[in-house]
Structure formats: structure tokens, C-alpha cells
Design a protein around this motif. Structure first.
Motif, PDB file in Angstrom:
ATOM      1  N   THR A   1       0.834  -1.193   0.000  1.00 11.63           N
ATOM      2  CA  THR A   1       0.000   0.000   0.000  1.00 11.63           C
ATOM      3  C   THR A   1       0.871   1.246   0.000  1.00 11.63           C
ATOM      4  O   THR A   1       2.043   1.210   0.392  1.00 11.63           O
TER       5      THR A   1
ATOM      6  N   ASP B   1      -0.031   5.641   0.507  1.00 10.57           N
ATOM      7  CA  ASP B   1      -1.025   6.700   0.591  1.00 10.57           C
ATOM      8  C   ASP B   1      -0.595   7.922  -0.211  1.00 10.57           C
ATOM      9  O   ASP B   1       0.573   8.326  -0.178  1.00 10.57           O
TER      10      ASP B   1
ATOM     11  N   ARG C   1      -5.627   5.945  -1.159  1.00  6.14           N
ATOM     12  CA  ARG C   1      -4.686   4.868  -0.842  1.00  6.14           C
ATOM     13  C   ARG C   1      -4.486   3.983  -2.072  1.00  6.14           C
ATOM     14  O   ARG C   1      -5.455   3.480  -2.646  1.00  6.14           O
TER      15      ARG C   1
ATOM     16  N   ARG D   1      -7.691  -5.260   2.941  1.00  2.00           N
ATOM     17  CA  ARG D   1      -7.230  -3.873   2.750  1.00  2.00           C
ATOM     18  C   ARG D   1      -8.417  -2.952   2.412  1.00  2.00           C
ATOM     19  O   ARG D   1      -8.464  -1.807   2.877  1.00  2.00           O
TER      20      ARG D   1
ATOM     21  N   GLU E   1     -10.512  -2.397   5.734  1.00  2.00           N
ATOM     22  CA  GLU E   1      -9.920  -1.742   6.897  1.00  2.00           C
ATOM     23  C   GLU E   1      -9.783  -0.230   6.763  1.00  2.00           C
ATOM     24  O   GLU E   1      -9.441   0.453   7.718  1.00  2.00           O
ATOM     25  N   HIS E   2     -10.023   0.320   5.591  1.00  2.00           N
ATOM     26  CA  HIS E   2      -9.785   1.738   5.347  1.00  2.00           C
ATOM     27  C   HIS E   2     -10.981   2.325   4.600  1.00  2.00           C
ATOM     28  O   HIS E   2     -11.548   1.666   3.724  1.00  2.00           O
TER      29      HIS E   2
ATOM     30  N   LYS F   1     -15.715   2.647  -3.058  1.00  2.00           N
ATOM     31  CA  LYS F   1     -14.447   3.122  -2.491  1.00  2.00           C
ATOM     32  C   LYS F   1     -13.326   3.206  -3.523  1.00  2.00           C
ATOM     33  O   LYS F   1     -12.294   3.820  -3.254  1.00  2.00           O
TER      34      LYS F   1
END
Length: 274
Positions: free
Chosen positions: A103, A105, A110, A137, A140-141, A182
Motif C-alpha cells: 500500500t 497513501d 490509498r 485492505r 480496513e480503510h 471506495k
């Protein structure tokens, strides 16, 4: 935010060529063009086939070159890469299960870098452990996310290309569909042709590599078709509510004209609409 998308650089030993073109020289030309015109980019991503044969010397050369490059770079691996060799040179990319996933950012969201490589085949795989990593992933975000991968996650309808596409494409698209709100965009490589479309409602795009190009020959069923088209890289602009993707053909050697050029012949504008 601006980011640069490169793919299929296919590095070889110095002086070696593919299709009469030198991958190292063309990669250097791409970097030089990027610095000249897009030095303000926040990130550069290369979506796989970093080398043509997976040789350690190519990864060593790439790491040294990117370490000197002022724009931060992130990498994915492709079917011409060798995961273990890649990770021996780029150990920071080692993820759970020994896959090269990670990952990063950015101001636009992200970034997730996926490992779709599978030993002993040019086709892509995204097995259950890798699917579980992606699902976790995305859960969680809050996002937004940008996904980067090598293999095409949807059919191109070019038979020889789709024989070596992501073979777990349906499972992958189901994950994307569950989190489509997302995910802003998915970037991929592998096909060596400019492509755009969507996967489970999420926009996707790809482009030509920095060395050799393919051609979308829909009649060829056995082998991919090549063409002497200009080498290219991508420039991506991301605003709060839009994504704009360009393919820059830095290998084009002809003239670039504007409306003030003496030989420019634009159609006359008929104000009356006649």
C-alpha cells in the motif's frame, strides 16, 4: 494530484533489444520526458514486466536508477518477472504469504499494488490468499482507493491476449463490486495496447509500454500482433470528483502542429450551423 503510470518496461542487458528497440534506452527516454514535463508528479507506478527475463542484474539496475529519480516510485510484478528475485532486490515489497503486494497513501487516496504473477505461465492468477489480502485492505480503510496490477482483469476480446489474462477475473471482479464505492480507478498493463472500460462499475485503463507495442488484431487467435507504434507512458490527473488519464507517446518523432502553423488546415467553423 498528478501521477505517472508506466508499464511493461521489459528491461534487458545493456545493448539488448526487443523488436529492434532497446528497453533500457527507451526507459531512460521515458524518465527524461517525465522529468521535463511532469516533474511535479506525486508518484510514479510501473505495473509489471519490469524485466524481460527476470534477471537479477536488471532488478539491480532498476533499483539504482529509481533511487536516483526524484519522483517516488512504486512497482508491481508481471508474468516476465520472477517474484523471489524481485523481492531479493526490493525486500520492502514483501507482503503476507511472500507475495509482492503493498500500500501507499497519496493525496488522491490509498494505492494498492497487487501481485498477479504466477510461476511458469504468462497468464495471471489471484488466488484465495491474495484475494483475502485485497478484501482486508479494502475493508480496513474508508478509501478512496486506486488499484494497480499487471494482468487485465476483464476480457479484451482479442483471443491471444485473453488466453493469458487474469484467470481469476470473476472472483476479482466480485471483490471489486463489493467495494466499488471506495475504488476510484484500476490501472493495469500486460496487453501493450491502450484500453479503457470498467470492472464491476469501476473505471479501468491501460496503455502501451515504454518499449514494444502490440496491435489489437481481432482475427489473430494464436499469437499476439506487434506494430511499430510509438513508445508511451501515462499521465493521470486526479481531482476531488474526476480522474483524467492520458497516454503520452514520447516515442513519437514527427512534428507537433498547432493552429498557428502555416500548414495547419482546420475545418472552417460555420457559425450559422450550415
Amino acid at each position: 494530484m498528478k501521477l505517472i503510470h508506466l508499464t511493461d518496461i521489459h528491461l534487458t542487458a545493456a545493448g539488448s533489444t526487443i523488436g529492434g528497440r532497446d528497453p533500457r534506452i527507451n526507459f531512460e527516454r521515458a524518465l527524461a520526458d517525465i522529468l521535463k514535463h511532469h516533474h511535479d508528479a506525486e508518484l510514479l507506478v510501473i505495473t509489471g514486466d519490469l524485466t524481460d527475463c527476470g534477471d537479477r542484474a536488471d532488478y539491480d539496475w532498476l533499483k539504482a536508477r529509481l533511487d536516483r529519480f526524484p519522483i517516488p516510485a512504486r512497482l508491481c510484478i508481471g508474468n516476465h518477472d520472477r517474484r523471489a528475485t524481485f523481492l531479493s532486490v526490493f525486500p520492502d515489497y514483501t507482503g503476507p504469504g511472500g507475495f509482492a503486494q503493498g500500500t501507499h497513501d497519496t493525496a488522491a487516496g490509498r494505492c494498492l499494488f497487487l501481485d498477479t504473477a504466477e510461476p511458469d505461465t504468462h497468464a495471471g492468477r489471484y488466488c484465495e490468499p491474495r484475494q483475502a489480502w485485497l478484501e482486508a485492505r479494502l475493508r480496513e480503510h474508508p478509501g478512496p482507493f486506486l488499484l494497480f496490477m499487471h494482468h487485465n482483469p476483464m476480457p479484451t476480446h482479442i483471443a491471444s491476449t485473453d488466453d493469458i489474462m487474469l484467470l481469476d477475473d470473476v472472483a476479482f471482479r466480485r471483490i471489486v463490486g463489493r467495494h466499488r464505492d471506495k475504488i476510484r480507478h484500476i490501472f493495469f498493463g500486460h496487453c501493450h495496447i491502450p484500453l479503457a472500460g470498467s470492472v464491476s462499475g469501476v473505471p479501468v485503463s491501460s496503455l502501451r509500454g515504454t518499449n514494444h507495442a502490440s496491435y489489437p488484431d481481432f482475427t489473430e487467435t494464436d499469437v499476439t500482433s506487434a506494430a511499430d507504434l510509438p513508445e508511451a507512458y501515462g499521465v493521470v490527473f486526479l481531482g476531488d470528483d474526476y480522474v483524467t488519464v492520458h497516454m503520452v507517446e514520447f516515442g513519437y518523432a514527427g512534428p507537433i502542429r498547432n493552429e498557428d502553423s502555416p500548414d495547419y488546415r482546420a475545418p472552417a467553423l460555420d457559425i450559422a450551423g450550415r
